[in-house]
Design an enzyme around this catalytic site. Sequence first.
Site, mmCIF file in Angstrom:
data_model
loop_
_atom_site.group_PDB
_atom_site.id
_atom_site.type_symbol
_atom_site.label_atom_id
_atom_site.label_comp_id
_atom_site.label_asym_id
_atom_site.label_seq_id
_atom_site.Cartn_x
_atom_site.Cartn_y
_atom_site.Cartn_z
ATOM 1 N N LYS B 136 0.820 -1.222 0.000
ATOM 2 C CA LYS B 136 0.000 0.000 0.000
ATOM 3 C C LYS B 136 0.848 1.263 0.000
ATOM 4 C CE LYS B 136 -4.391 -1.443 1.298
ATOM 5 N NZ LYS B 136 -4.527 -2.683 2.019
ATOM 6 N N GLU B 220 -3.916 7.083 7.309
ATOM 7 C CA GLU B 220 -4.297 8.145 6.397
ATOM 8 C C GLU B 220 -5.628 8.751 6.804
ATOM 9 O OE1 GLU B 220 -6.278 5.455 2.853
ATOM 10 O OE2 GLU B 220 -4.149 5.971 2.764
ATOM 11 N N ASN B 255 -15.523 -3.310 6.030
ATOM 12 C CA ASN B 255 -14.713 -3.163 4.824
ATOM 13 C C ASN B 255 -14.720 -4.370 3.904
ATOM 14 O OD1 ASN B 255 -13.752 -0.452 5.227
ATOM 15 N ND2 ASN B 255 -12.606 -1.290 6.950
ATOM 16 N N GLU B 295 -9.239 0.553 -7.215
ATOM 17 C CA GLU B 295 -10.306 0.958 -6.310
ATOM 18 C C GLU B 295 -10.177 2.426 -5.953
ATOM 19 O OE1 GLU B 295 -10.292 -1.603 -2.923
ATOM 20 O OE2 GLU B 295 -10.472 -3.434 -4.135
ATOM 21 N N GLU B 308 -6.570 1.500 -3.748
ATOM 22 C CA GLU B 308 -5.563 0.465 -3.974
ATOM 23 C C GLU B 308 -5.836 -0.195 -5.314
ATOM 24 O OE1 GLU B 308 -6.684 -1.936 -0.454
ATOM 25 O OE2 GLU B 308 -6.894 -3.571 -1.888
ATOM 26 N N ASN B 310 -5.892 -3.912 -7.182
ATOM 27 C CA ASN B 310 -5.850 -5.364 -7.001
ATOM 28 C C ASN B 310 -5.508 -6.011 -8.311
ATOM 29 O OD1 ASN B 310 -6.548 -5.513 -4.278
ATOM 30 N ND2 ASN B 310 -8.653 -5.032 -4.854
#
Lengths: 539, 614
Positions: B136, B220, B255, B295, B308, B310
């Site tokens: 990340k 963040e 999530n 995303e 992110e 994937n």
Amino acid sequence: MAAALRVAAAGARLSVLASGLRAAVRSLCSQATSVNERIENKRRTALLGGGQRRIDAQHKRGKLTARERISLLLDPGSFVESDMFVEHRCADFGMAADKNKFPGDSVVTGRGRINGRLVYVFSQDFTVFGGSLSGAHAQKICKIMDQAITVGAPVIGLNDSGGARIQEGVESLAGYADIFLRNVTASGVIPQISLIMGPCAGGAVYSPALTDFTFMVKDTSYLFITGPDVVKSVTNEDVTQEELGGAKTHTTMSGVAHRAFENDVDALCNLRDFFNYLPLSSQDPAPIRECHDPSDRLVPELDTIVPLESTKAYNMVDIIHSVVDEREFFEIMPNYAKNIIVGFARMNGRTVGIVGNQPKVASGCLDINSSVKGARFVRFCDAFNIPLITFVDVPGFLPGTAQEYGGIIRHGAKLLYAFAEATVPKVTVITRKAYGGAYDVMSSKHLCGDTNYAWPTAEIAVMGAKGAVEIIFKGHENVEAAQAEYIEKFANPFPAAVRGFVDDIIQPSSTRARICCDLDVLASKKVQRPWRKHANIPL
Amino acid sequence: RQCLMVSRNLGSVGYDPNEKTFDKILIANRGEIACRVIRTCKKMGIKTVAIHSDVDASSVHVKMADEAVCVGPAPTSKSYLNMDAIMEAIKKTRAQAVHPGYGFLSENKEFARCLAAEDVVFIGPDTHAIQAMGDKIESKLLAKKAEVNTIPGFDGVVKDAEEAVRIAREIGYPVMIKASAGGGGKGMRIAWDDEETRDGFRLSSQEAASSFGDDRLLIEKFIDNPRHIEIQVLGDKHGNALWLNERECSIQRRNQKVVEEAPSIFLDAETRRAMGEQAVALARAVKYSSAGTVEFLVDSKKNFYFLEMNTRLQVRVDSGIQPGSDISIYYDPMISKLITYGSDRTEALKRMADALDNYVIRGVTHNIALLREVIINSRFVKGDISTKFLSDVYPDGFKGHMLTKSEKNQLLAIASSLFVAFQLRAQHFQENSRMPVIKPDIANWELSVKLHDKVHTVVASNNGSMFSVEVDGSKLNVTSTWNLASPLLSVSVDGTQRTVQCLSREAGGNMSIQFLGTVYKVNILTRLAAELNKFMLEKVTEDTSSVLRSPMPGVVVAVSVKPGDAVAEGQEICVIEAMKMQNSMTAGKTGTVKSVHCQAGDTVGEGDLLVELE
């Protein structure tokens, strides 16, 4: 002239006769009215049992009256009462007084129907002398039991009695014995069920004990030989009624009761449900109820239900639920000797008795309690033409001094005896372990099992690989290799299958379909045994 | 967990049968993901090797594959993440390539390197892209460089809880703490103050360490009330990249995506294009040569931020289980995904509701009730959603469908009809002549039906397959086949079609019925039984505040009390890891610990006693 006189005299006689008749008819009519009134009065009084005050007290304890219980147990409007006018015959201690006479005395008896099928019922009335048993009370029970035996229909007893009618002395004791005798005469002829819905103490306990099934109501019913007070004076033990003889004690520790229900309503609803599994008598086949569950239904989850590690447990009840009709399983003694499972279910509508080892509890081994539990159930099924289905996963008999001193040999023999003696259709499924003597016992082919199946996961051997190798190769070095060889040779269904000790190795998912098909064929099974007075099970 | 997806248009990608393929590949994954790969391989004539842990030995993907190799015990770190064992399996089976699926080793650069060293093809993005996107922190730096919008935050590794608090204060609350190596919601927590930051740091790093073997965290800015929308990208080895349409994945629980929808009814053409272009720019920047998903979080003003990337694509209705399968506490508890299509949104949603009513799931808890409720929720239907949808709509947790008056009457009428159908069936014996069955003649069944502690008066009469039912005075007609063995019962109530499931039934009148997705418990008694039932005494129930029981099967990770300890209400007593989530078990009341029945490392079942308080 003379003739005329004769005629006149005759006329006078006739008129006298006529007036006499009128008087007679009048008196008859008035007599009839009073009898009718008396009948009505008696009936009204009988319906009130011990009176409204006592009924209220009964309700306050969370208990229903004898008649309310009957109304819930039987189909609406089906109850036909007998002996409503019977009264006790005791004259001592002021018992002859009118206020101490209650029409029907302390029990309500008769016949009725449960889901349309005939049943005889007695319901003890705690509101009359605490439901105590008088000679008349016993006589009423005996009367319906006699008729139930001759007709061939079950008897259900709803017990709620303080014990013997002390005022009557030996007459009351004689009454108990009369009932015991009929319990024994009826045993194996018609199903007998006891539902304990209040106290049941002293000699009274032996009637339920002689019946086929004893159910209890939680928190409001007790069964004991002697109450807490006598226990305290004799053995100096402090014990409450509930601890000594409550539903929990008898369904988990003593094994006296077969199941307990939440309250009166729950118990009676469950009793109706239970009754549907039973044939009416030993002359009748197991009942077949309408079934919506396809008899050839495959059960894919069974193909993976047995864990790969043979030390890992699984729940045998899951197997039973998925094999039987609509997952309906009426378990008997679910909280006692849980290493064996017994109960009633249906296969394609027909009642069957299920016996299964429970790997989840004590590895499913056989011990004293589980052997006795299993044996009694098997004998009931055999007596009443209910086919037996046995699911086997048994590592053997439980070793140890406790078991040996307790007589595991003679108790284990009971289960062996019961399976060997049973002539009803017997279908056996070995799901995993079938070790040692326990293999023989669990409805094996050798005890005339009609159809014996093994699942591919079955291991039929004298004992587990580790133990076997320790004996065979005592002192040898390469134990591991020997163990592997033993597993390869015996930890599978082949050794039994090649000898014909199992009829087939089946895919677990096909178990239901196979059993349903077998039971159809076996329905006409007939076995002749040599004549004997009666057998001698090792009690 | 079910994942479901509503979709209006979805293409399928074909393949050229003459194209050269591998002879045999190994699938380094499990469950429905592995099944899907194996199915595709079968269509393409490629032999497959499955890997599995010992508890998965009889699972579906193992049965489907041509070969299978056990790579270790149940914990993922010892099996599906065990690179040595998997490399061994590759050598043993001579697989030419590895398909990693997603999750597990799919984004592990070390694994990709090992494969390259052995000349085994890694089916998926190359090591550079994995390296760039799998981490990340790195991916965020890269995204910034490619001029992709990113979330303001701290772009480094957080050392300890106090540093986490300092950083959180700098960024400003609320903040999101997440595992650097993570994904799929694991090791991710939101903190609104210092205290929560400390807790979040501790729990997230534990989860990250156990799930990914890497406890690095980053912090963040937490975008409040955002939508989660993802763009699919395709890239090839020649530097070409293109974007496909988006999917709206805002309905999430912890999530984890619960409902996905395509297209999103929120995006306009302009935002869609801007997002697509940034996604492509990112793919180009990392020389992405495979299918993947970028995303984004989108706020209410249609500002979007890169979240992110994937290295995978999802489509299909999948299930990796069949009757008898174990849904292990060790792995992702997803049972099934459901996708419905329709010419418009309404049709797709209607089909989804019907499909959900027809799911028959026994033996495990599931979220059908929630899913069905979400897709008929007025906010969802309007498209007014965010990732906070579930917590907004169900602030006290989801308690099941709220019945309208007419729905309640329908339920009561169906339940009563079922009850009478069972009662009537109980009298249907195959006649034997010795003793006739004389059925009671009941024209009107007077019943008393209890639902949610309220008693309703019902009168039902039967005429063949039809029941005329009067519920509290309103008349309804209920028709069905009344097949009492079928798990699903299709019922028509005054012409409205309903699919119900009778899950359990007791002789004492208790019945549980699944209706409109939710399971309702009713108690049905005849009027006489109900009248007499009034005399029955209330049963004393166990005081649950003084005992702590395991809410689900799992593993005890830590026990923080011992007998004699004083505890405050709400204080953490122990932590149970189940379904890959750590659950903090807290005291139900203030008191003293009487006994502790578990220790770290124990496997516990649902309802097992953990700790007793005085």
